[in-house]
Design an enzyme around this catalytic site. Structure first.
Site, PDB file in Angstrom:
ATOM      1  N   TYR A  84       4.196  99.267  62.443  1.00 26.05           N
ATOM      2  CA  TYR A  84       2.943  98.146  61.751  1.00 26.05           C
ATOM      3  C   TYR A  84       2.034  98.861  61.549  1.00 26.05           C
ATOM      4  O   TYR A  84       0.710  98.656  62.043  1.00 26.05           O
ATOM      5  CB  TYR A  84       2.729  97.131  62.972  1.00 26.05           C
ATOM      6  N   GLY A  88      13.349  93.531  69.136  1.00 21.09           N
ATOM      7  CA  GLY A  88      13.698  94.435  70.408  1.00 21.09           C
ATOM      8  C   GLY A  88      12.465  94.178  71.507  1.00 21.09           C
ATOM      9  O   GLY A  88      11.598  93.584  71.372  1.00 21.09           O
ATOM     10  N   CYS A 107     -16.669  99.363  55.409  1.00 23.22           N
ATOM     11  CA  CYS A 107     -17.794  98.622  55.661  1.00 23.22           C
ATOM     12  C   CYS A 107     -17.676  97.297  56.466  1.00 23.22           C
ATOM     13  O   CYS A 107     -17.707  96.137  55.752  1.00 23.22           O
ATOM     14  CB  CYS A 107     -18.438  98.387  54.296  1.00 23.22           C
TER      15      CYS A 107
HETATM   16  C1  LIG Z   1       9.226  91.008  63.634  1.00 26.28           C
HETATM   17  C2  LIG Z   1      10.443  90.792  63.953  1.00 26.28           C
HETATM   18  C3  LIG Z   1      11.356  91.605  64.458  1.00 26.28           C
HETATM   19  C4  LIG Z   1      10.921  92.895  64.895  1.00 26.28           C
HETATM   20  O1  LIG Z   1      10.284  92.575  66.078  1.00 26.28           O
HETATM   21  P1  LIG Z   1       9.877  94.037  66.916  1.00 26.28           P
HETATM   22  O2  LIG Z   1       9.011  93.483  68.059  1.00 26.28           O
HETATM   23  O3  LIG Z   1       9.386  94.851  65.995  1.00 26.28           O
HETATM   24  O4  LIG Z   1      11.234  94.629  67.411  1.00 26.28           O
HETATM   25  C5  LIG Z   1      12.665  91.119  64.391  1.00 26.28           C
HETATM   26  N1  LIG Z   1      13.289  89.874  64.094  1.00 26.28           N
HETATM   27  C6  LIG Z   1      12.230  88.702  63.381  1.00 26.28           C
HETATM   28  C7  LIG Z   1      12.806  87.593  62.928  1.00 26.28           C
HETATM   29  C8  LIG Z   1      10.691  89.330  63.566  1.00 26.28           C
HETATM   30  O5  LIG Z   1      10.013  88.276  62.942  1.00 26.28           O
END
Ligand SMILES: *Cc1c(COP(=O)(O)O)cnc(C)c1O
Length: 421
Positions: A373, A241, A345
């Site tokens: 994340y 997205g 650390c």
């Molecule tokens: C990480 C990822 C997403 C999600 O991406 P966002 O930027 O968190 O929306 C969707 N599809 C694939 C294949 C991904 O690796």
């Protein structure tokens, strides 16, 4: 704070109808808090923007895999994008529909393929010739035909969009465009592969439409070539997205993004998208308390009880997160410039640098837009237990995951056998 699910009342920061201070007092800090209403609103923004257009939203589990988050989205009818057997197990645990699962990732193991075939996942997004061959073999052993989309790498021009690094030929993701046609021809002939779609994902935290439009234009050229060869595709997966606003980014409205995607993909194809960050990022915060204020000759530090172990994005990508004091302090507390650091650390252990904040002793802070994340990347480094996760739902607080117990951190470790005498 532009998100309607956050509000300051009498100087106190609220998420929905709950004072964040109350959560910190009850569950301790550091802790993650997610707004159910914000998650729901973000998902609906995508869903509604499609209107009558045939589409599927596969939430990218890697952004936030807490069961309560997955459950919230599964109840809305969401599908899921997974990258491991672990994420598959999580989706199945909340009763997610296996037919609405997309299995992504460059390194699927044989065991993961078997688990996914057994579960009946909707489609495998295949990223290499070797993976396609292995999937064919394993699907054969399972007596199935695996549904496949090939994830192509559209090589979106870095000159025009320098901030994208994952949609380029020189990274590990996807099949380069010139090879994709050959791979589709091979896939079409394999006994245990059923070609159903095409996929591309050009990166994360993209805040303009042009790269998405460019990438889909290239994908559609290939789809047309495939159709001419009699390889018919039912769905086009446009990938992750939109990016979100952490600092001063100005991502386009979701409706504009969806309109652009719908325009780029002809009506007869079902559209799939895999948003992660934009669903759960703005919906979550990390609460942390200041343990010490420490002046050095050159810098002023606020040493917090959260660290890179709870939120690694600043250390890993120099990511910027807004920081709010949960309770506005009396006017006598001056705003000064602080580096917010954790107790770990490592010099890279910072949450934010050079922030002007009015910090009373033991101030409670809210690290904003930390729902994506965040907890999923938390670690036990320095033998730190991972923090609890809470979901706010109106006036209710739901403990979605407790703080890890110290004893649990090493409960399964074994001492060596006794030394022989
Ligand atoms: C990480 C990822 C997403 C999600 O991406 P966002 O930027 O968190 O929306 C969707 N599809 C694939 C294949 C991904 O690796």
């Amino acid at each position: 704070m532009t998100d309607p699910h956050f509000e300051r009342r009498n100087g106190e920061l609220f998420m929905e109808q709950v004072a964040l201070r109350q959560i910190a007092e009850r569950f301790g800090t550091p802790c993650y808090v997610y707004s159910r209403a914000a998650l729901t609103a973000a998902w609906h923004r995508y869903d509604r923007a499609f209107g009558a257009r045939r589409h599927r939203i596969h939430y990218a589990v890697k952004a936030n895999a807490n069961l309560a988050v997955l459950d919230t989205l599964a109840r809305l009818g969401s599908g899921f994008d997974i990258v491991s057997a672990g994420e598959l197990a999580r989706v199945l645990a909340v009763g997610g529909d296996p037919a609405r699962i997309v299995f992504s990732g460059v390194g699927k193991t044989a065991a993961e393929m078997r688990a996914a075939l057994d579960a009946g996942v909707g489609v495998f997004n295949v990223e290499s010739p070797a993976e396609l061959a292995r999937l064919n073999e394993i699907a054969g052993q399972c007596g199935q035909a695996a549904r496949v989309a090939i994830r192509v790498n559209p090589d979106v021009d870095a000159q025009t969009h320098p901030y994208i690094s994952t949609g380029l030929t020189d990274n590990k993701f996807g099949v380069p465009m010139p090879e994709a046609l050959t791979l589709y021809r091979r896939a079409a002939e394999l006994a245990h592969i059923q070609v159903t779609g095409i996929a591309c994902h050009i990166g994360s935290q993209i805040t303009t439409l042009a790269p998405f439009i460019d990438a889909l234009a290239r994908v559609m050229v290939l789809v047309t070539q495939l159709a001419q060869e009699g390889i018919d595709i039912a769905h086009v997966d446009a990938g992750g997205g939109l990016g979100i606003r952490y600092q001063d980014e100005t991502p386009p409205p979701v409706a504009d993004y969806v309109a652009a995607v719908c325009l780029a993909i002809p009506e007869r194809y079902e559209i799939c998208i895999e948003p992660g960050r934009s669903i759960c990022g703005p919906a979550g915060v990390l609460l942390t308390r200041v343990e010490y204020l420490k002046d050095t000759p050159t810098r002023r530090f606020a040493i917090c009880d959260a660290a890179m172990t709870e939120l690694i994005r600043p250390a890993l990508y120099e990511a910027w997160h807004a920081v709010e004091v949960v309770q506005t302090p009396p006017a006598s507390v001056a705003a000064l410039e602080y580096d917010l650091v954790g107790p770990v650390c490592e010099s890279a252990d910072f949450l934010a640098t050079a922030r002007c904040l009015p910090l009373a002793p033991h101030a409670l802070l809210s690290i904003m837009s930390a729902g994506a994340y965040g907890h999923v990347m938390a670690s036990n480094y320095n033998a730190r237990p991972r923090p609890p996760e809470l979901v706010v739902d109106g006036e209710h607080i739901h403990l979605a995951r407790p703080r890890e117990a110290l004893a649990a951190l090493f409960a399964e470790e074994q001492l060596l056998p006794p030394d022989p005498r």
